[in-house]
Write an enzyme that holds these catalytic residues in place. Structure first.
Site, PDB file in Angstrom:
ATOM      1  N   LYS A 180       0.849  -1.207   0.000  1.00 28.50           N
ATOM      2  CA  LYS A 180       0.000   0.000   0.000  1.00 28.50           C
ATOM      3  C   LYS A 180       0.877   1.247   0.000  1.00 28.50           C
ATOM      4  O   LYS A 180       1.505   1.578   0.996  1.00 28.50           O
ATOM      5  CB  LYS A 180      -0.919   0.051   1.229  1.00 28.50           C
ATOM      6  CG  LYS A 180      -1.993   1.133   1.047  1.00 28.50           C
ATOM      7  CD  LYS A 180      -2.552   1.681   2.325  1.00 28.50           C
ATOM      8  CE  LYS A 180      -1.782   2.814   2.929  1.00 28.50           C
ATOM      9  NZ  LYS A 180      -1.692   4.052   2.121  1.00 28.50           N
ATOM     10  N   GLY A 238       3.572   4.363  13.550  1.00 32.54           N
ATOM     11  CA  GLY A 238       4.233   3.124  13.971  1.00 32.54           C
ATOM     12  C   GLY A 238       3.586   2.557  15.233  1.00 32.54           C
ATOM     13  O   GLY A 238       3.363   1.347  15.356  1.00 32.54           O
ATOM     14  N   GLU A 255      10.327   1.160  10.303  1.00 33.56           N
ATOM     15  CA  GLU A 255      11.371   2.164  10.028  1.00 33.56           C
ATOM     16  C   GLU A 255      10.698   3.511  10.240  1.00 33.56           C
ATOM     17  O   GLU A 255       9.887   3.948   9.430  1.00 33.56           O
ATOM     18  CB  GLU A 255      11.856   1.994   8.581  1.00 33.56           C
ATOM     19  CG  GLU A 255      13.328   2.284   8.423  1.00 33.56           C
ATOM     20  CD  GLU A 255      13.587   3.681   7.903  1.00 33.56           C
ATOM     21  OE1 GLU A 255      13.415   4.625   8.721  1.00 33.56           O
ATOM     22  OE2 GLU A 255      13.946   3.838   6.735  1.00 33.56           O
ATOM     23  N   CYS A 289      13.858  10.718   6.399  1.00 34.87           N
ATOM     24  CA  CYS A 289      13.841  10.369   7.828  1.00 34.87           C
ATOM     25  C   CYS A 289      15.236  10.467   8.447  1.00 34.87           C
ATOM     26  O   CYS A 289      15.363  10.620   9.663  1.00 34.87           O
ATOM     27  CB  CYS A 289      13.218   9.001   8.043  1.00 34.87           C
ATOM     28  SG  CYS A 289      13.861   7.760   6.944  1.00 34.87           S
ATOM     29  N   GLU A 386      10.606  15.688  14.603  1.00 34.54           N
ATOM     30  CA  GLU A 386      10.976  15.484  13.212  1.00 34.54           C
ATOM     31  C   GLU A 386      10.153  16.489  12.393  1.00 34.54           C
ATOM     32  O   GLU A 386       8.924  16.475  12.434  1.00 34.54           O
ATOM     33  CB  GLU A 386      10.615  14.060  12.785  1.00 34.54           C
ATOM     34  CG  GLU A 386      10.947  13.797  11.348  1.00 34.54           C
ATOM     35  CD  GLU A 386      10.800  12.336  10.975  1.00 34.54           C
ATOM     36  OE1 GLU A 386       9.763  11.744  11.283  1.00 34.54           O
ATOM     37  OE2 GLU A 386      11.738  11.791  10.362  1.00 34.54           O
TER      38      GLU A 386
HETATM   39  P1  ADP Z   1       4.305  10.419   6.858  1.00 33.01           P
HETATM   40  O1  ADP Z   1       4.477  11.134   8.155  1.00 33.01           O
HETATM   41  O2  ADP Z   1       5.547  10.121   6.117  1.00 33.01           O
HETATM   42  O3  ADP Z   1       3.130  10.891   6.032  1.00 33.01           O
HETATM   43  P2  ADP Z   1       2.677   8.389   7.862  1.00 33.01           P
HETATM   44  O4  ADP Z   1       3.213   7.606   8.983  1.00 33.01           O
HETATM   45  O5  ADP Z   1       1.562   9.334   8.114  1.00 33.01           O
HETATM   46  O6  ADP Z   1       3.935   9.027   7.243  1.00 33.01           O
HETATM   47  O7  ADP Z   1       2.220   7.462   6.654  1.00 33.01           O
HETATM   48  C1  ADP Z   1       3.045   6.467   6.102  1.00 33.01           C
HETATM   49  C2  ADP Z   1       2.180   5.391   5.493  1.00 33.01           C
HETATM   50  O8  ADP Z   1       1.366   4.835   6.525  1.00 33.01           O
HETATM   51  C3  ADP Z   1       1.211   5.874   4.416  1.00 33.01           C
HETATM   52  O9  ADP Z   1       1.080   4.864   3.433  1.00 33.01           O
HETATM   53  C4  ADP Z   1      -0.086   6.027   5.171  1.00 33.01           C
HETATM   54  O10 ADP Z   1      -1.230   5.882   4.351  1.00 33.01           O
HETATM   55  C5  ADP Z   1      -0.005   4.848   6.145  1.00 33.01           C
HETATM   56  N1  ADP Z   1      -0.799   4.989   7.367  1.00 33.01           N
HETATM   57  C6  ADP Z   1      -1.202   6.110   7.988  1.00 33.01           C
HETATM   58  N2  ADP Z   1      -1.972   5.825   9.061  1.00 33.01           N
HETATM   59  C7  ADP Z   1      -2.045   4.473   9.116  1.00 33.01           C
HETATM   60  C8  ADP Z   1      -2.689   3.545  10.014  1.00 33.01           C
HETATM   61  N3  ADP Z   1      -3.392   3.960  11.055  1.00 33.01           N
HETATM   62  N4  ADP Z   1      -2.538   2.229   9.765  1.00 33.01           N
HETATM   63  C9  ADP Z   1      -1.798   1.783   8.723  1.00 33.01           C
HETATM   64  N5  ADP Z   1      -1.201   2.602   7.848  1.00 33.01           N
HETATM   65  C10 ADP Z   1      -1.314   3.924   8.035  1.00 33.01           C
END
Ligand code: ADP
Length: 482
Positions: A180, A238, A255, A289, A386
């Site tokens: 995804k 995470g 990560e 990151c 960050e």
């Molecule tokens: P960034 O801060 O880089 O936008 P995120 O952690 O928000 O990173 O998102 C990274 C990935 O995790 C994206 O593909 C996002 O759609 C997905 N994501 C965001 N929230 C969730 C969740 N609750 N469960 C699983 N995946 C998620």
């Protein structure tokens, strides 16, 4: 829709909606993808499961599987221009950066293709005490078995590369996968499915689904038939993934975020150090990151380095995906730019000084100037969070112990950079930094063979290298009595 990318619309009639995709450098709509609902997630996981159980991929001879991966690498190389154009428009990065992303993705796939069939267990002949006081003889061995169906969730910075960081070892191990991409940058990942199919990967082994994190991503993470999640993204998400994975105790590779220090001693080669610090901070407009956004500089060279960094930041041309001369691209979204601006403004209100930058550009696209800040305090968000933007704080220090303590004063532990010509000092500080990746007289160097294993709240497990591949296997210990 202007300049729509023809692959942008994903087949699939029963998604709960459509997600528009924009070029963040000019806010143009460049495509739309399906917002996958639970049914689409279930179907993708079921396809992956079916291929895993049937063994249509994992049971192929290693040479056949390696060939497929090498062929996919060849296709990626041959289609660099097309893939780079998609990546540039999706993320807003310039053409040179996008071509680099495709190049390192190709290298990552070649690296893991070379590992297929080369992960072995160990064997020995054992004599154990038997229950009845007799000795029992065993031939024992360990074997590596692919972990199963893996969910791969990736962010929007360098999307094709981060997808490859996960897809390549997962397929090399013999897993089946559901990938995804981030909702902001789904386009290049969709190409991956097509490329691997063309290379001969059986249908259903790699399944790309698009959707939002809190719905599609969450459904994948909580899915009872997914054996492992490999995630790259924020520490905050995470934590959600750890909770969601608890249902069937999935294996996790995380990560996560970073707030990496760069330490410049007064014996450093200053020209190189200033350029290294500038690129460590500003590559990808700070949307990296491992970005070195806390720049600690020994007091004797402090003023000179602040001036040098400000000049470096001012020198970098800003521009969008259609500008071949740009180095600094936009931020990924309006929300992200607003967040970056609020962190800077909050710091300034509390006494920080903006040496250069600190403003949004008055043009279309989510541009924020390269920004150098001084006079921060350790409690400011500038120092603690960050930022994921082109904003670095320069902080003076007097001695080694003081700077090690300051550098380690963070929840994160992803990376660190040390600049010195003193070999003993370099080794001492390497040993003391609590981070998974440390560069000496360099910043952001990386190689497919070198793992990144975030310390503290920067992650669980590791990616890249043999270590990254091993995380897609279960180990079985076998005792053959004789
Ligand atoms: P960034 O801060 O880089 O936008 P995120 O952690 O928000 O990173 O998102 C990274 C990935 O995790 C994206 O593909 C996002 O759609 C997905 N994501 C965001 N929230 C969730 C969740 N609750 N469960 C699983 N995946 C998620």
């Amino acid at each position: 829709m202007s300049n729509a990318i023809d692959t942008a619309t994903v087949a699939g009639s029963h998604g709960s909606g459509i997600i528009p995709v924009y070029d963040p450098s000019n806010e143009e709509l460049i495509g739309e993808v399906v917002d996958s609902d639970q049914k689409i997630v279930d179907e993708a996981v079921a396809r992956a499961r079916e291929t895993f159980e049937s063994g249509v991929w994992r049971k192929l001879p290693a040479a056949h599987r390696a060939e497929v991966l090498f062929r996919a690498a060849d296709i990626i190389k041959a289609r660099t221009d097309e893939l780079a154009a998609i990546e540039a428009r999706d993320n807003g990065m310039n053409a040179t950066a996008a071509r680099h992303i495709i190049k390192v993705s190709h290298e990552m796939l070649v690296y893991y293709a070379g590992w297929v069939g080369k992960i072995h267990g160990e064997s020995s002949n054992l004599v154990s005490d038997g229950l009845l006081g007799t000795f029992e003889n065993y031939h024992t061995f360990t074997q590596y078995e692919p972990v199963g169906v893996v969910g791969l969730i990736i962010p929007w910075n360098g999307p094709f590369f981060i997808a490859m960081l996960k897809v390549a070892p997962a397929l090399a191990a013999g897993c089946s996968a559901v990938l995804k991409p981030a909702e902001q940058t789904p386009l290049s990942a969709l190409k991956l499915e097509e490329i691997f199919r063309e290379a001969g990967l059986p249908d259903g082994v790699l399944n790309v689904i698009t959707g939002y994190g809190e719905t599609t991503g969450a459904a994948l993470t909580a899915h009872p038939d997914v054996d492992k999640i490999a995630f790259t993204g924020s520490t905050e998400v995470g934590r959600l993934i750890v909770k969601a994975a608890a249902g069937n105790l999935k294996r996790l590779t995380l990560e996560l975020g970073g707030k990496s220090p760069l330490i410049m001693f007064d014996d450093a080669n200053l020209d190189k150090a200033i350029m290294g610090a500038g690129m460590g901070l500003l590559a990808g407009s700070g949307q990296n990151c491992s970005c070195t956004s806390r720049i600690y500089v020994q007091r004797g060279i402090y003023e000179q380095v602040v001036d040098g960094l400000a000049a470096f930041a001012q020198m970098l041309p800003m521009g969008g995906s259609d500008d071949p001369n740009s180095v600094l691209g936009p931020l990924i979204s309006q929300e992200q730019r607003a967040r970056v601006a609020s962190i800077v403004d909050e710091g300034v209100a509390a006494g920080a000084h903006v040496v250069t930058g600190g403003k949004m550009l008055d043009r279309s696209g989510y541009f924020y100037e390269a920004t150098i800040v001084t006079d921060t305090t350790p409690d400011m968000r500038l120092i603690r969070e960050e930022i994921f933007g082109p904003v670095g704080s320069v902080i003076p220090f007097d001695d080694e112990d003081e700077v090690i303590a300051a550098a380690n004063d963070t929840h994160y532990g992803l990376a660190g950079s040390i600049w010195t010509e003193n070999l003993g000092r370099a080794h001492r500080v390497v040993n003391e930094l609590r981070a998974g990746q440390v560069w000496v007289n360099s910043a952001l160097a990386s190689d497919p063979s070198m793992p990144i294993c975030g310390h503290k709240q920067s992650g669980w497990g590791g990616e890249r290298g043999k270590k990254g591949l091993e995380s897609y296997f279960n180990i079985k210990s076998v005792y053959i009595g004789h």
